[in-house]
Design a protein around this motif. Sequence first.
Motif, PDB file in Angstrom:
ATOM      1  N   ARG A  74      48.620  37.155  37.303  1.00  0.00           N
ATOM      2  CA  ARG A  74      49.398  38.171  37.996  1.00  0.00           C
ATOM      3  C   ARG A  74      48.532  39.208  38.701  1.00  0.00           C
ATOM      4  N   SER A  75      47.215  38.978  38.729  1.00  0.00           N
ATOM      5  CA  SER A  75      46.319  39.874  39.470  1.00  0.00           C
ATOM      6  C   SER A  75      46.218  39.436  40.922  1.00  0.00           C
ATOM      7  N   ASP A  76      45.940  40.400  41.798  1.00  0.00           N
ATOM      8  CA  ASP A  76      45.769  40.094  43.217  1.00  0.00           C
ATOM      9  C   ASP A  76      44.443  39.383  43.460  1.00  0.00           C
ATOM     10  N   GLN A  77      44.401  38.641  44.557  1.00  0.00           N
ATOM     11  CA  GLN A  77      43.162  38.005  44.968  1.00  0.00           C
ATOM     12  C   GLN A  77      42.420  38.923  45.928  1.00  0.00           C
ATOM     13  N   PRO A  78      41.183  39.271  45.634  1.00  0.00           N
ATOM     14  CA  PRO A  78      40.437  40.143  46.549  1.00  0.00           C
ATOM     15  C   PRO A  78      40.093  39.417  47.843  1.00  0.00           C
ATOM     16  N   LYS A  79      39.875  40.197  48.900  1.00  0.00           N
ATOM     17  CA  LYS A  79      39.526  39.587  50.190  1.00  0.00           C
ATOM     18  C   LYS A  79      38.189  38.867  50.105  1.00  0.00           C
ATOM     19  N   VAL A  80      37.241  39.484  49.413  1.00  0.00           N
ATOM     20  CA  VAL A  80      35.941  38.850  49.200  1.00  0.00           C
ATOM     21  C   VAL A  80      35.937  38.250  47.801  1.00  0.00           C
ATOM     22  N   LEU A  81      35.834  36.933  47.702  1.00  0.00           N
ATOM     23  CA  LEU A  81      35.928  36.263  46.410  1.00  0.00           C
ATOM     24  C   LEU A  81      34.668  36.531  45.593  1.00  0.00           C
ATOM     25  N   PRO A  82      34.817  37.074  44.379  1.00  0.00           N
ATOM     26  CA  PRO A  82      33.642  37.393  43.563  1.00  0.00           C
ATOM     27  C   PRO A  82      33.009  36.160  42.947  1.00  0.00           C
ATOM     28  N   ASP A  83      31.679  36.187  42.840  1.00  0.00           N
ATOM     29  CA  ASP A  83      30.992  35.138  42.111  1.00  0.00           C
ATOM     30  C   ASP A  83      31.019  35.476  40.629  1.00  0.00           C
ATOM     31  N   LEU A  84      30.270  34.735  39.819  1.00  0.00           N
ATOM     32  CA  LEU A  84      30.301  34.960  38.379  1.00  0.00           C
ATOM     33  C   LEU A  84      29.805  36.366  38.032  1.00  0.00           C
TER      34      LEU A  84
END
Length: 273
Positions: A86-96
């Motif tokens: 249920r969290s939003d997806q950030p515009k910049v996808l985070p790595d580990l």
Amino acid sequence: MVFEGCGLVDMRSRAIAPLEKLKSQWVFLDGVRVHALVPAVPAPADSPPLVILPGFVVSSRYIEPTAEWVTSFFPAYVPDLPGSGRSDQPKVLPDLTGLASFLEIWMQEMGLGRVAVLGASFGSQIAAEFAVRYPDRVARMVMVGPTMDPEARTPFHIMWRWLINASREPPLPKSMLRDYLDVSPRWVFHLARQALRDRIEDKLPNIPTPTLVVQGSRDPLSPPEWAEKVVSLLPNARLQIIPEASHSVLQYWVKELAEYAIPFLKEGFSPTP
């Protein structure tokens, strides 16, 4: 800004009931709305806060029954890291590394200091990254079916092992299917790349945190041989094999997991701010 709601399952009776031991909570972190299940009622004073990190793509809704049951022993927190559940997806996808940083910021927002961490499957990779980068924040760690076995670090090997595992377990629960439907294909492929590129074996020797590795004896995704290697690389670790269990220990072997994990997590824990 915080939003709250409720929804619960009692694992002890296996019956759905509105016991209100957990509640949903949203916070905004760097402009991203992040959801988590958090305690709705006071927990035992001598129990460490336990942060549970779900596996690949799945979210807090998948392990909500387990978290609800665990809350009888620990104040349990289950974040949906950005892009999942249920969290939003950030515009910049985070790595580990970015996911570990998000976890640290979220813990600050929750007012959590030193915690115990339980990571399942890919969640163990996030837990390892977090323990390396923020060692003072992790008192104890449980790794359940940790990935990624270096002997199967290709998409073909992972898919083949996943199919074998699926043949050893009941059909996917509705919560997992919903998690799969909620996430974008872009996020799935991005996470898969992060999981496959992560050389967790290089990080393990740098994690002094007391760690319990829990493994199913019939887990093809994270076979016992790999679990033994994980324990040998960690400076302070022990291994517990659950007979006849496959990969989804948090879903189908919760009581067996708790039998070993609860005493381990309580052992020698002294919370600090």
